[in-house]
Write a protein that holds these residues in place. Sequence first.
Motif, PDB file in Angstrom:
ATOM      1  N   THR A  53       0.835  -1.203   0.000  1.00 60.07           N
ATOM      2  CA  THR A  53       0.000   0.000   0.000  1.00 60.07           C
ATOM      3  C   THR A  53       0.867   1.249   0.000  1.00 60.07           C
ATOM      4  OG1 THR A  53      -1.492  -1.264   1.433  1.00 60.07           O
ATOM      5  CG2 THR A  53      -2.027   1.048   1.064  1.00 60.07           C
ATOM      6  N   LEU A  54       1.870   1.266   0.886  1.00 64.68           N
ATOM      7  CA  LEU A  54       2.731   2.445   0.970  1.00 64.68           C
ATOM      8  C   LEU A  54       3.590   2.607  -0.273  1.00 64.68           C
ATOM      9  CD1 LEU A  54       1.875   2.184   4.043  1.00 64.68           C
ATOM     10  CD2 LEU A  54       4.025   3.364   4.509  1.00 64.68           C
ATOM     11  N   ARG A  55       4.025   1.503  -0.851  1.00 61.53           N
ATOM     12  CA  ARG A  55       4.823   1.592  -2.074  1.00 61.53           C
ATOM     13  C   ARG A  55       3.985   2.191  -3.203  1.00 61.53           C
ATOM     14  NH1 ARG A  55       9.361  -0.056  -4.478  1.00 61.53           N
ATOM     15  NH2 ARG A  55       9.267  -0.573  -6.700  1.00 61.53           N
ATOM     16  N   ALA A  56       2.751   1.717  -3.352  1.00 61.07           N
ATOM     17  CA  ALA A  56       1.876   2.255  -4.390  1.00 61.07           C
ATOM     18  C   ALA A  56       1.657   3.751  -4.185  1.00 61.07           C
ATOM     19  CB  ALA A  56       0.543   1.511  -4.390  1.00 61.07           C
ATOM     20  N   SER A  57       1.474   4.153  -2.939  1.00 64.25           N
ATOM     21  CA  SER A  57       1.272   5.563  -2.627  1.00 64.25           C
ATOM     22  C   SER A  57       2.503   6.385  -2.979  1.00 64.25           C
ATOM     23  CB  SER A  57       0.938   5.709  -1.143  1.00 64.25           C
ATOM     24  OG  SER A  57       0.821   7.054  -0.774  1.00 64.25           O
ATOM     25  N   ALA A  58       3.674   5.912  -2.588  1.00 63.49           N
ATOM     26  CA  ALA A  58       4.919   6.651  -2.841  1.00 63.49           C
ATOM     27  C   ALA A  58       5.151   6.851  -4.331  1.00 63.49           C
ATOM     28  CB  ALA A  58       6.100   5.918  -2.215  1.00 63.49           C
ATOM     29  N   LEU A  59       4.888   5.837  -5.123  1.00 63.59           N
ATOM     30  CA  LEU A  59       5.084   5.940  -6.566  1.00 63.59           C
ATOM     31  C   LEU A  59       4.038   6.857  -7.200  1.00 63.59           C
ATOM     32  CD1 LEU A  59       5.972   2.219  -7.340  1.00 63.59           C
ATOM     33  CD2 LEU A  59       7.544   4.160  -7.185  1.00 63.59           C
ATOM     34  N   THR A  60       2.815   6.794  -6.691  1.00 62.84           N
ATOM     35  CA  THR A  60       1.749   7.652  -7.199  1.00 62.84           C
ATOM     36  C   THR A  60       2.059   9.123  -6.966  1.00 62.84           C
ATOM     37  OG1 THR A  60       0.054   5.959  -6.904  1.00 62.84           O
ATOM     38  CG2 THR A  60      -0.695   8.245  -6.890  1.00 62.84           C
ATOM     39  N   LEU A  61       2.727   9.430  -5.869  1.00 61.77           N
ATOM     40  CA  LEU A  61       2.960  10.826  -5.493  1.00 61.77           C
ATOM     41  C   LEU A  61       4.113  11.483  -6.243  1.00 61.77           C
ATOM     42  CD1 LEU A  61       2.427  10.572  -1.635  1.00 61.77           C
ATOM     43  CD2 LEU A  61       0.870  11.551  -3.338  1.00 61.77           C
ATOM     44  N   ARG A  62       4.919  10.704  -6.924  1.00 59.31           N
ATOM     45  CA  ARG A  62       6.110  11.269  -7.579  1.00 59.31           C
ATOM     46  C   ARG A  62       5.787  12.452  -8.489  1.00 59.31           C
ATOM     47  NH1 ARG A  62      10.928   8.043 -10.841  1.00 59.31           N
ATOM     48  NH2 ARG A  62      11.735   9.854 -11.970  1.00 59.31           N
ATOM     49  N   PRO A  63       4.814  12.351  -9.418  1.00 53.97           N
ATOM     50  CA  PRO A  63       4.564  13.513 -10.290  1.00 53.97           C
ATOM     51  C   PRO A  63       4.054  14.740  -9.546  1.00 53.97           C
ATOM     52  CG  PRO A  63       2.907  11.804 -10.629  1.00 53.97           C
ATOM     53  CD  PRO A  63       3.979  11.203  -9.790  1.00 53.97           C
ATOM     54  N   PHE A  64       3.427  14.538  -8.406  1.00 56.72           N
ATOM     55  CA  PHE A  64       2.939  15.688  -7.641  1.00 56.72           C
ATOM     56  C   PHE A  64       4.089  16.382  -6.919  1.00 56.72           C
ATOM     57  CE2 PHE A  64      -0.595  12.788  -8.238  1.00 56.72           C
ATOM     58  CZ  PHE A  64      -1.538  13.640  -8.785  1.00 56.72           C
ATOM     59  N   PHE A  65       5.056  15.605  -6.424  1.00 57.00           N
ATOM     60  CA  PHE A  65       6.253  16.228  -5.864  1.00 57.00           C
ATOM     61  C   PHE A  65       7.002  16.995  -6.955  1.00 57.00           C
ATOM     62  CE2 PHE A  65       6.129  12.685  -2.557  1.00 57.00           C
ATOM     63  CZ  PHE A  65       5.674  13.514  -1.553  1.00 57.00           C
ATOM     64  N   THR A  66       7.023  16.445  -8.161  1.00 60.90           N
ATOM     65  CA  THR A  66       7.630  17.153  -9.289  1.00 60.90           C
ATOM     66  C   THR A  66       6.900  18.468  -9.557  1.00 60.90           C
ATOM     67  OG1 THR A  66       8.388  15.088 -10.320  1.00 60.90           O
ATOM     68  CG2 THR A  66       8.139  17.003 -11.755  1.00 60.90           C
ATOM     69  N   ALA A  67       5.574  18.414  -9.529  1.00 58.95           N
ATOM     70  CA  ALA A  67       4.786  19.635  -9.749  1.00 58.95           C
ATOM     71  C   ALA A  67       5.030  20.661  -8.658  1.00 58.95           C
ATOM     72  CB  ALA A  67       3.300  19.282  -9.824  1.00 58.95           C
ATOM     73  N   LEU A  68       5.188  20.208  -7.418  1.00 57.45           N
ATOM     74  CA  LEU A  68       5.469  21.136  -6.323  1.00 57.45           C
ATOM     75  C   LEU A  68       6.850  21.761  -6.490  1.00 57.45           C
ATOM     76  CD1 LEU A  68       3.921  18.973  -3.499  1.00 57.45           C
ATOM     77  CD2 LEU A  68       3.265  21.329  -3.994  1.00 57.45           C
ATOM     78  N   ALA A  69       7.829  20.968  -6.935  1.00 54.80           N
ATOM     79  CA  ALA A  69       9.162  21.521  -7.191  1.00 54.80           C
ATOM     80  C   ALA A  69       9.104  22.562  -8.303  1.00 54.80           C
ATOM     81  CB  ALA A  69      10.135  20.400  -7.548  1.00 54.80           C
ATOM     82  N   ALA A  70       8.338  22.270  -9.354  1.00 47.78           N
ATOM     83  CA  ALA A  70       8.195  23.230 -10.446  1.00 47.78           C
ATOM     84  C   ALA A  70       7.498  24.504  -9.975  1.00 47.78           C
ATOM     85  CB  ALA A  70       7.421  22.594 -11.598  1.00 47.78           C
ATOM     86  N   ALA A  71       6.514  24.349  -9.096  1.00 47.39           N
ATOM     87  CA  ALA A  71       5.825  25.515  -8.549  1.00 47.39           C
ATOM     88  C   ALA A  71       6.782  26.358  -7.716  1.00 47.39           C
ATOM     89  CB  ALA A  71       4.631  25.079  -7.713  1.00 47.39           C
ATOM     90  N   GLY A  72       7.615  25.713  -6.918  1.00 50.71           N
ATOM     91  CA  GLY A  72       8.613  26.453  -6.146  1.00 50.71           C
ATOM     92  C   GLY A  72       9.602  27.164  -7.044  1.00 50.71           C
ATOM     93  N   GLN A  73       9.974  26.505  -8.131  1.00 49.97           N
ATOM     94  CA  GLN A  73      10.883  27.116  -9.098  1.00 49.97           C
ATOM     95  C   GLN A  73      10.271  28.371  -9.707  1.00 49.97           C
ATOM     96  OE1 GLN A  73      11.569  25.081 -13.000  1.00 49.97           O
ATOM     97  NE2 GLN A  73      13.655  24.824 -12.215  1.00 49.97           N
ATOM     98  N   GLY A  74       8.951  28.356  -9.858  1.00 47.38           N
ATOM     99  CA  GLY A  74       8.261  29.496 -10.446  1.00 47.38           C
ATOM    100  C   GLY A  74       7.821  30.543  -9.447  1.00 47.38           C
ATOM    101  N   GLY A  75       8.211  30.382  -8.175  1.00 45.68           N
ATOM    102  CA  GLY A  75       7.867  31.376  -7.164  1.00 45.68           C
ATOM    103  C   GLY A  75       6.425  31.340  -6.712  1.00 45.68           C
ATOM    104  N   ALA A  76       5.798  30.167  -6.747  1.00 44.67           N
ATOM    105  CA  ALA A  76       4.375  30.046  -6.421  1.00 44.67           C
ATOM    106  C   ALA A  76       4.093  30.396  -4.964  1.00 44.67           C
ATOM    107  CB  ALA A  76       3.886  28.628  -6.703  1.00 44.67           C
TER     108      ALA A  76
END
Length: 272
Positions: A53-76
């Motif tokens: 369950t936790l492995r599936a969750s961790a893998l699912t969250l990867r693109p959202f962490f990427t989106a958060l990093a991109a948002a931080g890069q853009g000064g969100a």
Amino acid sequence: MNAPRPTHAPALAPEAIGAAASRALLRELAVWPKPGLVSHRDSGSHRDMDAATLRASALTLRPFFTALAAAGQGGAAMDRLRAIGLQAEAAMLRATGGVNTHRGAIFGLGLLAAAAGSGAAPAALGRVVAARWGAAIGRGPVPLFSHGSQALRRYGAGGARAEAMAGFPSVYEIALPALRRAASAQEGAVQACFALIAQVSDTNLLHRGGADGARFAAAQAADFLATGGVHAPGWQARAASVHDAFVARHLSPGGCADLLAMALFIDALAGP
């Protein structure tokens, strides 16, 4: 004289930051023994989730962490980060059949990913979170029925929100030093987990065991550390015994697990 800690680092691509955040959750899952927590050995004090369950969750969250990093890069601003976090939470619940595996990590690790996206050095990520988004975190909505908000009302525990507003002191002052003083990565992660349990007011422990349960958990962890922790012979058996005691009392320091994942993330970004 010690050199000042750098506040900026060579920029990492958001995809690399998102991958590092997801790996940190998988590394936290692989740590054992962790009192009351899910690992590849067993489900700890949890009946609604296991390692898969936790492995599936961790893998699912990867693109959202990427989106958060991109948002931080853009000064969100925090509103944008919060919107991505809510999308991540919905995806997590779909992937786990409605089980809350990583809500706390989405919040804390997500903020650190955003700070990393801004170009801050690993040593400065917490300070960037506090400076850039701390005030908005404090003004943000408080869920009425979350375990953290219930613990705040009943016990006065600040929880994840207070930790983030302060720049994650438990990660930088407790977890990372313990993690980095051990002979191996696995031993360091166990030592950091016990150090967090001994010192952090974990709202998950308060929810499950009340003040008595939280005191029991802290005392057990502190005793393990006082007798040498992972630096003493036979530490695995002693740590496993503490794990069994937590399971018998249905105690799970989920907040400390989130903080451990954050420390693993920062340590990985810092490199050798």
